[in-house]
Design a protein around this motif. Structure first.
Motif, short mmCIF file in Angstrom:
data_model
loop_
_atom_site.label_atom_id
_atom_site.label_comp_id
_atom_site.label_asym_id
_atom_site.label_seq_id
_atom_site.Cartn_x
_atom_site.Cartn_y
_atom_site.Cartn_z
N ILE A 85 3.46 3.59 -7.89
CA ILE A 85 2.06 3.64 -8.58
C ILE A 85 2.25 3.09 -9.80
CG2 ILE A 85 0.88 5.44 -9.82
CD1 ILE A 85 1.77 7.52 -7.38
N PHE A 86 3.24 3.00 -10.64
CA PHE A 86 3.48 2.61 -12.05
C PHE A 86 3.32 0.97 -11.71
CE2 PHE A 86 6.26 0.51 -15.27
CZ PHE A 86 5.62 0.86 -16.38
N ASP A 87 4.11 0.19 -10.87
CA ASP A 87 4.12 -0.92 -10.55
C ASP A 87 2.65 -1.65 -10.26
OD1 ASP A 87 6.89 -1.41 -11.55
OD2 ASP A 87 7.42 -1.26 -9.27
N HIS A 88 2.09 -0.75 -9.40
CA HIS A 88 0.77 -1.38 -8.92
C HIS A 88 -0.17 -1.34 -10.05
CE1 HIS A 88 -3.11 -0.77 -6.25
NE2 HIS A 88 -2.49 -1.77 -6.05
N ALA A 89 0.00 -0.29 -10.79
CA ALA A 89 -0.88 -0.35 -12.04
C ALA A 89 -0.72 -1.20 -13.08
CB ALA A 89 -1.15 1.13 -12.69
N LEU A 90 0.45 -1.54 -13.31
CA LEU A 90 0.82 -2.80 -14.16
C LEU A 90 0.32 -4.13 -13.50
CD1 LEU A 90 4.76 -2.54 -15.14
CD2 LEU A 90 2.88 -2.53 -16.49
N ARG A 91 0.45 -4.31 -12.30
CA ARG A 91 -0.14 -5.44 -11.52
C ARG A 91 -1.66 -5.42 -11.84
NH1 ARG A 91 3.62 -4.25 -7.77
NH2 ARG A 91 2.03 -3.41 -6.35
N ASP A 92 -2.40 -4.53 -11.71
CA ASP A 92 -3.93 -4.50 -11.48
C ASP A 92 -4.58 -3.38 -12.46
OD1 ASP A 92 -6.35 -4.05 -10.94
OD2 ASP A 92 -6.21 -3.77 -8.98
N PRO A 93 -4.86 -3.77 -13.81
CA PRO A 93 -5.25 -3.09 -15.15
C PRO A 93 -6.36 -2.42 -14.64
CG PRO A 93 -5.27 -5.23 -15.41
CD PRO A 93 -4.72 -5.34 -14.20
N SER A 94 -7.08 -2.62 -13.58
CA SER A 94 -8.56 -2.02 -13.47
C SER A 94 -8.40 -0.73 -12.67
CB SER A 94 -9.31 -2.64 -12.28
OG SER A 94 -8.75 -2.84 -11.26
N ILE A 95 -7.04 -0.44 -12.38
CA ILE A 95 -6.90 0.97 -11.68
C ILE A 95 -6.79 2.06 -12.73
CG2 ILE A 95 -4.84 2.38 -10.33
CD1 ILE A 95 -4.20 -0.36 -9.00
#
Length: 95
Positions: A85-95
Protein backbone atom coordinates in the motif's frame (compact mmCIF):
# COMPACT_ATOMS: atom_id res chain seq x y z
CA UNK A 1 16.00 14.80 17.21
CA UNK A 2 14.72 16.54 14.12
CA UNK A 3 11.57 18.62 13.91
CA UNK A 4 11.45 18.13 10.17
CA UNK A 5 8.43 16.51 8.52
CA UNK A 6 8.91 13.70 6.06
CA UNK A 7 8.99 14.73 2.39
CA UNK A 8 5.53 15.07 0.86
CA UNK A 9 5.55 11.79 -1.15
CA UNK A 10 6.47 9.80 1.97
CA UNK A 11 3.98 11.73 4.09
CA UNK A 12 1.18 11.03 1.59
CA UNK A 13 2.07 7.33 1.35
CA UNK A 14 2.29 6.95 5.13
CA UNK A 15 -1.07 8.68 5.56
CA UNK A 16 -2.54 6.26 3.03
CA UNK A 17 -1.32 3.32 5.13
CA UNK A 18 -2.85 4.81 8.28
CA UNK A 19 -6.10 5.49 6.42
CA UNK A 20 -6.32 1.91 5.15
CA UNK A 21 -5.54 0.56 8.63
CA UNK A 22 -8.27 2.74 10.13
CA UNK A 23 -11.06 1.75 7.75
CA UNK A 24 -9.94 -1.89 7.71
CA UNK A 25 -10.07 -2.06 11.49
CA UNK A 26 -13.46 -0.36 11.51
CA UNK A 27 -14.77 -2.93 9.04
CA UNK A 28 -13.30 -5.79 11.06
CA UNK A 29 -15.34 -4.74 14.09
CA UNK A 30 -18.56 -5.88 12.42
CA UNK A 31 -17.38 -9.47 12.02
CA UNK A 32 -15.90 -12.19 14.16
CA UNK A 33 -13.65 -13.39 11.32
CA UNK A 34 -10.60 -11.39 12.45
CA UNK A 35 -8.68 -12.04 15.62
CA UNK A 36 -7.90 -9.40 18.20
CA UNK A 37 -4.27 -10.45 17.74
CA UNK A 38 -4.34 -9.34 14.10
CA UNK A 39 -5.91 -6.02 15.02
CA UNK A 40 -3.29 -5.56 17.73
CA UNK A 41 -0.47 -6.40 15.31
CA UNK A 42 -1.81 -3.97 12.73
CA UNK A 43 -1.88 -1.07 15.19
CA UNK A 44 1.44 -2.13 16.69
CA UNK A 45 2.91 -1.75 13.22
CA UNK A 46 1.49 1.69 12.50
CA UNK A 47 1.14 3.47 15.83
CA UNK A 48 4.65 4.97 15.61
CA UNK A 49 4.28 6.19 12.03
CA UNK A 50 2.78 9.62 12.87
CA UNK A 51 5.61 10.31 15.32
CA UNK A 52 8.24 9.13 12.84
CA UNK A 53 6.75 11.42 10.17
CA UNK A 54 7.00 14.37 12.60
CA UNK A 55 10.65 13.71 13.48
CA UNK A 56 11.97 12.74 10.07
CA UNK A 57 15.76 12.75 10.08
CA UNK A 58 16.08 13.36 6.37
CA UNK A 59 18.17 10.26 5.77
CA UNK A 60 17.66 6.74 4.47
CA UNK A 61 17.43 5.44 8.05
CA UNK A 62 14.03 7.09 8.57
CA UNK A 63 12.61 5.33 5.53
CA UNK A 64 14.13 2.01 6.62
CA UNK A 65 12.51 2.42 10.04
CA UNK A 66 9.11 3.10 8.50
CA UNK A 67 9.41 0.10 6.19
CA UNK A 68 10.50 -2.08 9.12
CA UNK A 69 7.19 -1.36 10.89
CA UNK A 70 5.21 -2.22 7.76
CA UNK A 71 7.19 -5.38 7.06
CA UNK A 72 6.75 -6.68 10.61
CA UNK A 73 3.00 -6.77 10.09
CA UNK A 74 3.22 -8.06 6.51
CA UNK A 75 5.34 -11.02 7.59
CA UNK A 76 2.63 -12.16 10.01
CA UNK A 77 -0.58 -11.50 8.10
CA UNK A 78 -1.93 -11.79 4.56
CA UNK A 79 -3.81 -8.51 4.53
CA UNK A 80 -3.75 -5.65 4.36
CA UNK A 81 -0.28 -5.62 2.79
CA UNK A 82 1.04 -2.42 4.34
CA UNK A 83 4.31 -2.07 2.46
CA UNK A 84 2.55 -2.70 -0.85
CA UNK A 85 0.00 0.00 0.00
CA UNK A 86 2.83 2.37 0.92
CA UNK A 87 4.76 1.69 -2.30
CA UNK A 88 1.66 2.03 -4.46
CA UNK A 89 0.87 5.38 -2.87
CA UNK A 90 4.47 6.52 -3.41
CA UNK A 91 4.20 5.72 -7.12
CA UNK A 92 0.73 7.20 -7.54
CA UNK A 93 0.19 10.41 -5.54
CA UNK A 94 -3.46 10.57 -6.67
CA UNK A 95 -4.33 7.73 -4.31
Amino acid sequence: MSNQLAPEPILRAALRVVHVAAYTTRNWTITDDVSRKQIYDLWEAIHDIPDLIKRWRGDAESLRELRMYLQEYDQKWDSPKLEEIFDHALRDPSI
